[in-house]
Write a protein that holds these residues in place. Sequence first.
Motif, PDB file in Angstrom:
ATOM      1  N   LEU A 153      -1.706   5.045 -16.482  1.00 39.29           N
ATOM      2  CA  LEU A 153      -2.029   6.343 -16.021  1.00 39.29           C
ATOM      3  C   LEU A 153      -0.421   7.117 -16.286  1.00 39.29           C
ATOM      4  N   ILE A 154      -0.515   8.006 -16.912  1.00 34.65           N
ATOM      5  CA  ILE A 154       0.816   8.868 -17.288  1.00 34.65           C
ATOM      6  C   ILE A 154       1.300   9.981 -16.362  1.00 34.65           C
ATOM      7  N   GLY A 155       2.306  10.031 -15.848  1.00 33.90           N
ATOM      8  CA  GLY A 155       2.775  10.917 -14.923  1.00 33.90           C
ATOM      9  C   GLY A 155       2.130  10.919 -13.777  1.00 33.90           C
ATOM     10  N   CYS A 156       2.119   9.743 -13.118  1.00 30.92           N
ATOM     11  CA  CYS A 156       1.422   9.721 -11.912  1.00 30.92           C
ATOM     12  C   CYS A 156       2.174   9.826 -10.676  1.00 30.92           C
ATOM     13  N   GLU A 157       1.397  10.668  -9.792  1.00 29.50           N
ATOM     14  CA  GLU A 157       2.191  10.866  -8.440  1.00 29.50           C
ATOM     15  C   GLU A 157       1.269  10.183  -7.357  1.00 29.50           C
ATOM     16  N   PRO A 158       1.886   8.827  -6.992  1.00 28.83           N
ATOM     17  CA  PRO A 158       1.283   8.150  -6.148  1.00 28.83           C
ATOM     18  C   PRO A 158       0.979   8.845  -4.576  1.00 28.83           C
ATOM     19  N   ALA A 159      -0.038   8.577  -4.014  1.00 27.87           N
ATOM     20  CA  ALA A 159      -0.294   9.016  -2.694  1.00 27.87           C
ATOM     21  C   ALA A 159      -0.064   7.753  -1.827  1.00 27.87           C
ATOM     22  N   GLU A 160       0.072   7.736  -0.511  1.00 26.73           N
ATOM     23  CA  GLU A 160       0.649   6.541   0.172  1.00 26.73           C
ATOM     24  C   GLU A 160      -0.198   5.417  -0.017  1.00 26.73           C
ATOM     25  N   PRO A 161      -1.364   5.424  -0.074  1.00 23.38           N
ATOM     26  CA  PRO A 161      -2.313   3.875  -0.343  1.00 23.38           C
ATOM     27  C   PRO A 161      -1.588   3.108  -1.779  1.00 23.38           C
ATOM     28  N   LEU A 162      -1.275   4.097  -2.692  1.00 19.69           N
ATOM     29  CA  LEU A 162      -0.876   3.602  -3.921  1.00 19.69           C
ATOM     30  C   LEU A 162       0.626   3.091  -3.586  1.00 19.69           C
ATOM     31  N   LEU A 163       1.312   3.843  -3.165  1.00 15.53           N
ATOM     32  CA  LEU A 163       2.618   3.395  -2.923  1.00 15.53           C
ATOM     33  C   LEU A 163       2.530   2.019  -2.294  1.00 15.53           C
ATOM     34  N   ARG A 164       1.958   1.919  -1.254  1.00 14.03           N
ATOM     35  CA  ARG A 164       1.783   0.585  -0.527  1.00 14.03           C
ATOM     36  C   ARG A 164       1.461  -0.574  -1.634  1.00 14.03           C
ATOM     37  N   ALA A 165       0.164  -0.070  -2.332  1.00 12.73           N
ATOM     38  CA  ALA A 165      -0.068  -1.148  -3.232  1.00 12.73           C
ATOM     39  C   ALA A 165       1.012  -1.739  -4.359  1.00 12.73           C
ATOM     40  N   LEU A 166       1.989  -0.587  -4.665  1.00 11.50           N
ATOM     41  CA  LEU A 166       2.820  -0.937  -5.604  1.00 11.50           C
ATOM     42  C   LEU A 166       3.863  -1.678  -5.262  1.00 11.50           C
ATOM     43  N   ARG A 167       4.137  -1.672  -3.834  1.00  6.15           N
ATOM     44  CA  ARG A 167       5.349  -2.460  -3.270  1.00  6.15           C
ATOM     45  C   ARG A 167       4.476  -3.898  -2.997  1.00  6.15           C
ATOM     46  N   ARG A 168       3.173  -4.033  -2.881  1.00  3.56           N
ATOM     47  CA  ARG A 168       2.517  -5.450  -2.697  1.00  3.56           C
ATOM     48  C   ARG A 168       1.194  -5.372  -3.604  1.00  3.56           C
ATOM     49  N   PRO A 169       1.490  -5.674  -4.687  1.00  2.01           N
ATOM     50  CA  PRO A 169       0.497  -5.529  -5.918  1.00  2.01           C
ATOM     51  C   PRO A 169      -0.754  -6.556  -5.454  1.00  2.01           C
ATOM     52  N   GLN A 170      -0.240  -7.674  -5.116  1.00  2.00           N
ATOM     53  CA  GLN A 170      -1.239  -8.782  -5.103  1.00  2.00           C
ATOM     54  C   GLN A 170      -2.311  -8.507  -3.822  1.00  2.00           C
ATOM     55  N   ARG A 171      -2.104  -7.455  -2.914  1.00  2.00           N
ATOM     56  CA  ARG A 171      -3.145  -6.978  -2.081  1.00  2.00           C
ATOM     57  C   ARG A 171      -4.211  -6.438  -2.591  1.00  2.00           C
ATOM     58  N   VAL A 172      -4.053  -6.010  -3.746  1.00  2.00           N
ATOM     59  CA  VAL A 172      -5.439  -5.029  -4.222  1.00  2.00           C
ATOM     60  C   VAL A 172      -5.690  -5.690  -5.535  1.00  2.00           C
ATOM     61  N   ASN A 173      -5.107  -6.687  -6.084  1.00  2.00           N
ATOM     62  CA  ASN A 173      -5.659  -7.134  -7.106  1.00  2.00           C
ATOM     63  C   ASN A 173      -7.053  -7.904  -7.038  1.00  2.00           C
ATOM     64  N   GLY A 174      -7.675  -7.446  -8.089  1.00  2.00           N
ATOM     65  CA  GLY A 174      -9.418  -7.783  -8.108  1.00  2.00           C
ATOM     66  C   GLY A 174     -10.044  -6.514  -7.314  1.00  2.00           C
ATOM     67  N   ASP A 175      -9.408  -5.686  -6.682  1.00  2.00           N
ATOM     68  CA  ASP A 175     -10.203  -4.591  -5.926  1.00  2.00           C
ATOM     69  C   ASP A 175     -10.534  -3.424  -7.167  1.00  2.00           C
ATOM     70  N   TRP A 176     -11.302  -2.182  -6.751  1.00  2.00           N
ATOM     71  CA  TRP A 176     -11.735  -1.544  -7.637  1.00  2.00           C
ATOM     72  C   TRP A 176     -11.586  -0.049  -7.101  1.00  2.00           C
ATOM     73  N   ALA A 177     -11.520   0.816  -7.769  1.00  2.00           N
ATOM     74  CA  ALA A 177     -11.217   2.335  -7.380  1.00  2.00           C
ATOM     75  C   ALA A 177     -12.053   3.178  -8.403  1.00  2.00           C
ATOM     76  N   ARG A 178     -12.250   4.563  -8.074  1.00  4.60           N
ATOM     77  CA  ARG A 178     -12.792   5.425  -8.932  1.00  4.60           C
ATOM     78  C   ARG A 178     -11.780   6.453  -9.560  1.00  4.60           C
ATOM     79  N   LEU A 179     -11.826   6.646 -10.806  1.00  4.51           N
ATOM     80  CA  LEU A 179     -11.051   7.448 -11.487  1.00  4.51           C
ATOM     81  C   LEU A 179     -11.826   8.805 -11.832  1.00  4.51           C
TER      82      LEU A 179
END
Length: 372
Positions: A153-179
């Motif tokens: 993802l180039i030039g990404c402006e993270p919202a709060e849920p993604l900011l939290r995930a970036l701080r603790r990526p192990q919590r979302v590993n294996g999960d999914w989202a829609r692009l």
Amino acid sequence: MKEDEDGAERLWGKCAAVEGLFAEPAPLPREVLTLRGCRPAGVLSEALTHPGGSPLSLGDLCVEVQDGAVPEQWWTLVDVAVLAQRPHPDDPERYDIVLGAGVTTDDGSACSPPAAPGFELFAGPTVTAAGSCAAVDGLYRTRKEPTPVPLRLIGCEPAEPLLRALRRPQRVNGDWARLLVLDRDGAAMASLVVGLSLGETRPSVIGGALVDVTLTDGGDERPVPADRAVWAQWFHGPPETPNQWAVYDARGRAAWLDLTTRAWRTPAPRSDRSGGVHRLDGRFVTDVPGLHCALSEALLGPGGYFGRGWNAFRDCLCGGFGVVPPFTLIWHDSEVARRSLADVVHDAEGGLSYFQEVVALLERCGVSVVLE
């Protein structure tokens, strides 16, 4: 976009571009399997009469595994090649057919056959009957998952849920989202499922406070590089004039149908309409994807979706997609489809061409079909 615990979708972030949006799927390892006691039909039957030499490629085969008469599992044999054949020792009218193929299944739990297994074979995007067999040697075995293809993802402006995930990526590993892929007007033109296993995050090449985020698994719904031209056309907005799909080959037309399927441009119709006369321009119906492009346009206008294959088209005729029988369909230049699809057979036992099957289905559902 990702669903939260309450089922509501939340925005995780926006980005300016996606590197790796168009990607060839990770290749499956080649395997050797044997269809035991096979009664071939369609393309598989034709393969048995193929003269010796290089292995004959059949494209993809679907293996439907039944428990008695009830379908239980579905496997896909990818890029099948016939390597050898011989009469089955217990029945000379059946064959043991050795295949080379990649193997995949939508059901990860399909690790063993059902109690009373039966195996039905289908070929191609039209789900054409290709025969049946008593067993498939080599089908049930442990396989490694193919190496996922990453997405950045180039030039990404993270919202709060993604900011939290970036701080603790192990919590979302294996999960999914829609692009959601947006067109130039900001409308969603496609929706793709992507994995949320987070890889490298770094300051964006675009600059500012943006970041570039790598998803180690970009999902398997991405278009292939050959689809770029179709996506570029849709990026400028949904088609407003008919037959814009006609310039593409069968692969491109299938990509066009993908976008009509995925597009979120308009809400679902509140109610179906029936009656009236619809006109199908048959000049460019030279393959199965072209037939469904033309049918969808005839019933719903440019860019409309009314099925992309036999089963989906049949489902659309039952209602919920804006048009429902009875109505009249005038099929202009129908001879083009009759000739072009003469050798495409959906039901080997019925013996009708795909064109004839579609016309028969329309008529059974209450559509008055006029072939011109």
